[in-house]
Design a protein around this motif. Sequence first.
Motif, PDB file in Angstrom:
ATOM      1  N   TYR A 110       0.826  -1.224   0.000  1.00 53.70           N
ATOM      2  CA  TYR A 110       0.000   0.000   0.000  1.00 53.70           C
ATOM      3  C   TYR A 110       0.850   1.259   0.000  1.00 53.70           C
ATOM      4  O   TYR A 110       1.835   1.356   0.734  1.00 53.70           O
ATOM      5  CB  TYR A 110      -0.925   0.002   1.230  1.00 53.70           C
ATOM      6  CG  TYR A 110      -1.714  -1.284   1.347  1.00 53.70           C
ATOM      7  CD1 TYR A 110      -2.879  -1.484   0.603  1.00 53.70           C
ATOM      8  CD2 TYR A 110      -1.269  -2.326   2.173  1.00 53.70           C
ATOM      9  CE1 TYR A 110      -3.585  -2.678   0.686  1.00 53.70           C
ATOM     10  CE2 TYR A 110      -1.962  -3.522   2.259  1.00 53.70           C
ATOM     11  CZ  TYR A 110      -3.124  -3.697   1.510  1.00 53.70           C
ATOM     12  OH  TYR A 110      -3.808  -4.887   1.590  1.00 53.70           O
ATOM     13  N   ASN A 111       0.407   2.247  -0.778  1.00 54.83           N
ATOM     14  CA  ASN A 111       1.071   3.553  -0.754  1.00 54.83           C
ATOM     15  C   ASN A 111       0.489   4.443   0.333  1.00 54.83           C
ATOM     16  O   ASN A 111       1.177   5.301   0.868  1.00 54.83           O
ATOM     17  CB  ASN A 111       0.952   4.250  -2.123  1.00 54.83           C
ATOM     18  CG  ASN A 111       1.803   5.496  -2.196  1.00 54.83           C
ATOM     19  OD1 ASN A 111       2.922   5.528  -1.670  1.00 54.83           O
ATOM     20  ND2 ASN A 111       1.289   6.540  -2.825  1.00 54.83           N
ATOM     21  N   GLY A 112      -0.789   4.242   0.647  1.00 54.37           N
ATOM     22  CA  GLY A 112      -1.417   5.085   1.656  1.00 54.37           C
ATOM     23  C   GLY A 112      -2.594   4.399   2.317  1.00 54.37           C
ATOM     24  O   GLY A 112      -3.239   3.529   1.734  1.00 54.37           O
ATOM     25  N   ILE A 113      -2.849   4.805   3.562  1.00 54.35           N
ATOM     26  CA  ILE A 113      -3.921   4.217   4.370  1.00 54.35           C
ATOM     27  C   ILE A 113      -4.697   5.347   5.044  1.00 54.35           C
ATOM     28  O   ILE A 113      -4.098   6.290   5.573  1.00 54.35           O
ATOM     29  CB  ILE A 113      -3.335   3.317   5.497  1.00 54.35           C
ATOM     30  CG1 ILE A 113      -2.507   2.159   4.916  1.00 54.35           C
ATOM     31  CG2 ILE A 113      -4.423   2.814   6.436  1.00 54.35           C
ATOM     32  CD1 ILE A 113      -3.283   0.996   4.399  1.00 54.35           C
ATOM     33  N   ILE A 114      -6.027   5.233   5.043  1.00 55.91           N
ATOM     34  CA  ILE A 114      -6.855   6.102   5.898  1.00 55.91           C
ATOM     35  C   ILE A 114      -7.534   5.198   6.922  1.00 55.91           C
ATOM     36  O   ILE A 114      -8.277   4.275   6.567  1.00 55.91           O
ATOM     37  CB  ILE A 114      -7.905   6.880   5.088  1.00 55.91           C
ATOM     38  CG1 ILE A 114      -7.223   7.859   4.122  1.00 55.91           C
ATOM     39  CG2 ILE A 114      -8.835   7.649   6.027  1.00 55.91           C
ATOM     40  CD1 ILE A 114      -8.171   8.610   3.216  1.00 55.91           C
ATOM     41  N   TYR A 156       6.353   1.657   6.971  1.00 54.52           N
ATOM     42  CA  TYR A 156       4.895   1.636   6.909  1.00 54.52           C
ATOM     43  C   TYR A 156       4.423   2.584   5.805  1.00 54.52           C
ATOM     44  O   TYR A 156       5.143   3.514   5.421  1.00 54.52           O
ATOM     45  CB  TYR A 156       4.299   2.060   8.258  1.00 54.52           C
ATOM     46  CG  TYR A 156       4.357   0.965   9.309  1.00 54.52           C
ATOM     47  CD1 TYR A 156       3.355   0.003   9.390  1.00 54.52           C
ATOM     48  CD2 TYR A 156       5.411   0.893  10.226  1.00 54.52           C
ATOM     49  CE1 TYR A 156       3.407  -1.015  10.342  1.00 54.52           C
ATOM     50  CE2 TYR A 156       5.470  -0.122  11.185  1.00 54.52           C
ATOM     51  CZ  TYR A 156       4.455  -1.071  11.234  1.00 54.52           C
ATOM     52  OH  TYR A 156       4.500  -2.081  12.178  1.00 54.52           O
ATOM     53  N   PRO A 157       3.201   2.402   5.287  1.00 54.68           N
ATOM     54  CA  PRO A 157       2.694   3.300   4.239  1.00 54.68           C
ATOM     55  C   PRO A 157       2.435   4.708   4.786  1.00 54.68           C
ATOM     56  O   PRO A 157       2.450   4.934   6.005  1.00 54.68           O
ATOM     57  CB  PRO A 157       1.364   2.649   3.819  1.00 54.68           C
ATOM     58  CG  PRO A 157       1.367   1.276   4.403  1.00 54.68           C
ATOM     59  CD  PRO A 157       2.258   1.330   5.601  1.00 54.68           C
ATOM     60  N   ASN A 158       2.175   5.648   3.892  1.00 52.82           N
ATOM     61  CA  ASN A 158       1.666   6.963   4.290  1.00 52.82           C
ATOM     62  C   ASN A 158       0.314   6.760   4.974  1.00 52.82           C
ATOM     63  O   ASN A 158      -0.490   5.940   4.528  1.00 52.82           O
ATOM     64  CB  ASN A 158       1.480   7.842   3.053  1.00 52.82           C
ATOM     65  CG  ASN A 158       2.796   8.144   2.357  1.00 52.82           C
ATOM     66  OD1 ASN A 158       3.596   8.942   2.838  1.00 52.82           O
ATOM     67  ND2 ASN A 158       3.040   7.489   1.211  1.00 52.82           N
ATOM     68  N   MET A 159       0.079   7.522   6.056  1.00 49.89           N
ATOM     69  CA  MET A 159      -1.144   7.271   6.827  1.00 49.89           C
ATOM     70  C   MET A 159      -1.811   8.541   7.324  1.00 49.89           C
ATOM     71  O   MET A 159      -1.136   9.457   7.821  1.00 49.89           O
ATOM     72  CB  MET A 159      -0.824   6.370   8.027  1.00 49.89           C
ATOM     73  CG  MET A 159      -0.421   4.963   7.630  1.00 49.89           C
ATOM     74  SD  MET A 159       0.068   3.955   9.051  1.00 49.89           S
ATOM     75  CE  MET A 159      -1.461   3.902   9.939  1.00 49.89           C
TER      76      MET A 159
END
Length: 687
Positions: free
Chosen positions: A556-560, A613-616
Amino acid sequence: MTKSSGINPPIAKKIQHKLEKHGDVRVDNYFWMKDRTHPEVLNYLKDENAYCDAEMEHTKAFQKSLFEEMKARIKEDDSSVPYKYNGYWYITKFEKGKDYPIYTRKKESLDNPEELLFDCNKMAEGLSYFKLVGISVSPDNKRISFGIDTTGRRQYTIQIKNLITDEIQEDKIENTTGSSTWANDNETLFYTKKDPITLRAYQIFRHKLGTNVEDELIFQEGDDTFGATVYKSKSRKYIIIACYSTLTNEYHVLNADNPNGKFEVFQPRVRGLEYSISHYDGHFYILTNKDKATNFKLMKCSENDRAIDKWIEVIPHREEVLLEDIDIFKNYLVISERDNGLNKIRIKRWDNSQDYYLPFDNETYTAYTTTNVEFDTESLRYAYNALTTPASVIEFNMKTQTKKVLKEQEVLGGNFNKDNYVSERIWATAEDGTKIPMSVVYKKGIKKDGTNPLLQYAYGSYGSTVDPYFSTIRLSLLDRGFIYVITHVRGGEYLGRQWYEDGKLLKKKNTFSDFVACSIHLIKERYTSSKHLYAMGGSAGGLLMGAIINMAPELYNGIIAAVPFVDVVTTMLDDSIPLTTGEYDEWGNPNDKLYYEYMKSYSPYDNIEAKDYPNMLVTAGLHDSQVQYWEPAKWVAKLREMKTDTNKLYLKTNMDAGHGGASGRFESIKEDAEEYAFLLDLEGISS
């Protein structure tokens, strides 16, 4: 390339706190964040908010334009489809530029003058949070009870309005669920109180209007894994107390003409026996899993002889079809089912002269019965929408089998055409060979070459199913080239009750590995790549986000993660926290070593490691009653301490709201715009 403010992120102080259970010691350096009144805790949350704002400052203009774009699609001066109940038509409407609903009614005919019940815009003036729920009209139509919450903590104050004089009476009942129900004497109101600490709904009271008599406690739920509520049957003959836990139900009934009488137990609780009741024509109809009916069956009994051995089967259990709900009318029984993940609505006359299904011809749609409060009618109201089709409310004549669209959601702005979008249902293979379905939507013409940004969403707990639904907000992603995927992981009920059973307790990890398997499939089939794959979930879906970034952060590049439940072991060991004890049947009770060790093996907070870790973007609500604010706060602090990358990590806490975020319809869109700006910024999209 996204910008950085150059400001250093807040570093939370560490105070060693040892937590010991079953001979196992966990060290929690951020346990001190549990005190919501402590100045250092509030300052830390404010510092995180300031850091997030500074880091996202360069997207502020874009956020504003996204907000205006999203808002412009919404019909601001909108109103609900009126429904008739007990001689009045009830209408909910919104006015241009206003955040909150206005509730009105008209007597007998829609041509008659409108009577204002509540203008929530006036009631919310000067408040940062406002929610009105539980509107209940007395049988003589002269009074209306309602509940108000002004913090977002879901502790409602019940009040009563006299509809003849237009005055709100002095009665104020604090710390309730907000809903209440009238006996047929128009003087007696039944309601549910919450435990002030745990917020468990557990006491039913009887309130007499116009008397100084203290409200009488008529029922108290003694098992702290159960909650309780009270309501009236659609036939209006019975007041019903419902006691519920994840796996077991119990009902108590009282004739609504005899409000001072004693409630009788319908069927005493038996662990694992789930049932719900509807009353019609001298009988109770019972939706139940009795006799290992995993997907439920329908039974009935005489209202005067309710013994379980007298229950008679009406619709048998089926291995492949989940029986979700029923709607009872004078001449018809309407059955809501789920077959291979798809909603089905079956209509059956009591005299068996008709029995048919409503026709739906799509693989990514949502259909469900809506407000059907009238008993003696041939009209069924149901709603339909799909990933590419705006929502409509349809009135269906069950006798003639003709339908009329009462309302179709308008998408303003002039450039929406549903033919410009494509939806499909695809299947990935999980670790154990199980096929996992996904509902996918994207703009027509997109090439599957691995370069598309893709947002993958899931919830996956409590048997709650996220059906494929239309969203005007989502168009802001689709129109910028995003693919949107709803992943129907185990833990929901998309493929029946067993789908839920296979994603809870000691099988909970299936939820997480299903999501990862779907991510791998989407990359393999070139819908996207790990550089462009994003994941999002909230609450128990936030737990899912926390688990997948520990399992497979490289995907993953990003997580919300919205209001994420990430400190599973500590929370489930603390029975003073709201809702904990009622959750044992979902997650397990960690006072049992078996469940403790299993939970600890996936709890996101306990499994943070020194790695990339991904961007979050993580969100929280200071007054959250479901997931306490300190879970995301501690999680972010520990991630910031441990992670080895330079990726973004933001914590945004709403200091005025709870689990559902902002209360106004436009304030909540600002939160959507901020989340979308975060994703789009990572893709280098700024307009």
